[in-house]
Write an enzyme that holds these catalytic residues in place. Sequence first.
Site, short mmCIF file in Angstrom:
data_model
loop_
_atom_site.label_atom_id
_atom_site.label_comp_id
_atom_site.label_asym_id
_atom_site.label_seq_id
_atom_site.Cartn_x
_atom_site.Cartn_y
_atom_site.Cartn_z
N TRP A 100 23.75 21.89 -3.27
CA TRP A 100 22.75 21.84 -4.34
C TRP A 100 22.49 20.43 -4.86
O TRP A 100 21.44 20.14 -5.41
CB TRP A 100 23.20 22.73 -5.51
CG TRP A 100 24.55 22.35 -6.03
CD1 TRP A 100 25.74 22.92 -5.67
CD2 TRP A 100 24.87 21.31 -6.94
NE1 TRP A 100 26.78 22.28 -6.31
CE2 TRP A 100 26.27 21.30 -7.09
CE3 TRP A 100 24.11 20.38 -7.65
CZ2 TRP A 100 26.91 20.39 -7.93
CZ3 TRP A 100 24.75 19.47 -8.47
CH2 TRP A 100 26.14 19.50 -8.61
N ASN A 101 23.46 19.52 -4.72
CA ASN A 101 23.28 18.19 -5.30
C ASN A 101 22.44 17.31 -4.38
O ASN A 101 22.68 17.26 -3.18
CB ASN A 101 24.64 17.52 -5.56
CG ASN A 101 25.37 17.19 -4.29
OD1 ASN A 101 25.57 18.06 -3.45
ND2 ASN A 101 25.78 15.95 -4.13
N LYS A 159 19.29 26.27 5.38
CA LYS A 159 19.93 27.12 4.37
C LYS A 159 20.17 26.29 3.13
O LYS A 159 21.01 25.38 3.13
CB LYS A 159 21.25 27.69 4.87
CG LYS A 159 21.91 28.60 3.82
CD LYS A 159 23.38 28.84 4.08
CE LYS A 159 24.03 29.59 2.94
NZ LYS A 159 24.01 28.82 1.65
N GLU A 209 28.68 15.91 7.03
CA GLU A 209 28.73 14.90 5.97
C GLU A 209 29.41 15.58 4.79
O GLU A 209 28.84 16.45 4.14
CB GLU A 209 27.32 14.42 5.62
CG GLU A 209 27.30 13.10 4.85
CD GLU A 209 27.32 13.31 3.35
OE1 GLU A 209 28.39 13.04 2.74
OE2 GLU A 209 26.31 13.73 2.78
N CYS A 216 28.69 12.92 -3.37
CA CYS A 216 29.73 12.79 -2.35
C CYS A 216 30.23 11.35 -2.25
O CYS A 216 31.36 11.12 -1.81
CB CYS A 216 29.22 13.27 -1.00
SG CYS A 216 27.67 12.52 -0.47
N GLU A 272 38.92 15.83 -4.97
CA GLU A 272 37.56 15.55 -5.42
C GLU A 272 37.20 16.46 -6.58
O GLU A 272 37.27 17.68 -6.50
CB GLU A 272 36.57 15.76 -4.26
CG GLU A 272 35.16 15.32 -4.59
CD GLU A 272 34.21 15.46 -3.41
OE1 GLU A 272 33.22 14.70 -3.36
OE2 GLU A 272 34.45 16.33 -2.55
#
Length: 488
Positions: free
Chosen positions: A149-150, A173, A248, A282, A380
């Site tokens: 979503w980001n 997707k 990624e 990320c 993270e």
Amino acid sequence: MQQFQQYIGGGFSDGSARFESRDPATGSVWAMMPEAKSADVNAAVDAAEAAFLAPEWAGMTATARGKLLYRLADLVAENAQILAQLETRDTGKIIRETSAQIAYVAEYYRYYAGLADKIEGAHLPIDKPDMEVWLRREPVGIVAAVVPWNSQLFLSAVKIAPALAAGCTVVLKASEDGPAPMLEFARIFDQAGFPAGVLNVITGFGPECGAVLTSHPKVDHVAFTGGPDTARHVVRNSAENLASTSLELGGKSPFIVFEDADIESAVNAQISGIFAASGQSCVAGSRLIISNKIKDAFLTRLTEKAESVVIGSPDDMATEVGPLCTEGQIRTAVDLIAASDAAGAKVITGGAPLDRDGNYFPPTVIDCSEAPNAPCLTNEFFGPVLSVLSFDSEAEALQLANDTKFGLASGVFTKDLTRAHRMMRGLRAGIVWVNTYRAVSPIAPFGGHGLSGYGREGGLQSALDYTKVKAVWLRTSDDPIPDPFVMR
């Protein structure tokens, strides 16, 4: 209550089911989304296959594909504000960032539009005098693109644009968390004039949507952005169809500041690296590795700025930090900070959710100098939480920076050019920013290694990755073929 639809084969539909989407700033339901299940996934892949084989797309020249991508770029630019408002509403990302980022996304489509008819093959100087051999680059086939979503308009552009430039077709997707802008993007794409089925946009949940798509027997390549745990499932799923994959993933990126750095510039870059986008990036510079010679002065200035950040509604242009996208991120932050505190880390500022509606978490700085094994250093957060370590020597700084299973991004702040070059060589990361941070361009590839994945997105190489090489042999002699039982 807004209603969104999926996009399959050039048409819009509600999907097999519907699910609610909540506004991260208020916690209230604001829209209904289409939930794709196996039947929808199969329909999307079938549509992509039909488009890939149809002469309208398969027979289209690369130059014509490029012109369609130019048209799409113009439409994205024209609709950037609508897309930005939807992304802000559905994910909580602040409007000042979504507006700027999505406007720039159009440049990715323009870059690959220009590249479409420059994906070249080769003629080989073969060692057989009666043979000519060429290498043709042809589209790899049907691409399953899975995005979080980001920054989803950006993360989808670096997959869709090179894939279409190469002549592939795509099933995208979108994340079930905040899919609104991608479903709206499908409406914009529909206006660009591509043949039906070239791009299909769905959203849904893991077992009935994501797993079905990434293991589908007709999928030739899976391009995934997300976390390492989900990536492992994707790789296992791709064993079913032997699809190639590019991953990624996340990071715990080091942000290294030497004693000769411009403190104000480095502080601003660190603020950008970890608190911009509420840390939901990320490439977030989530590990500050600071020289002991300037640690106190740097942390004092950093803390002042962190505590003055404007926290508020994401649709207010004055807001600098908005809500996190999901409640789960809040729980992760609380648990990791508690575990780090137990390990001896010290919270300098922030550290607890704000007492207000929505998923708000303040800029947080944790000093781990006395707690080198604190969980906040290795996990993270995907939130505005910075962990701090300090060093006395360049060798120690490099060792601390590379002490991670991730390898996506890194930052180095120093005025010493020779030191900068030594750090560039020594850092195990796919991206090294020197005296800057969080800069991107369609011309420059990005990606990582280790738990940050493999493959690169952006740049020429990305387009080549959506092709396969075919060797074509042509015999030029009219003489009879020699001994058929001897390999030429």
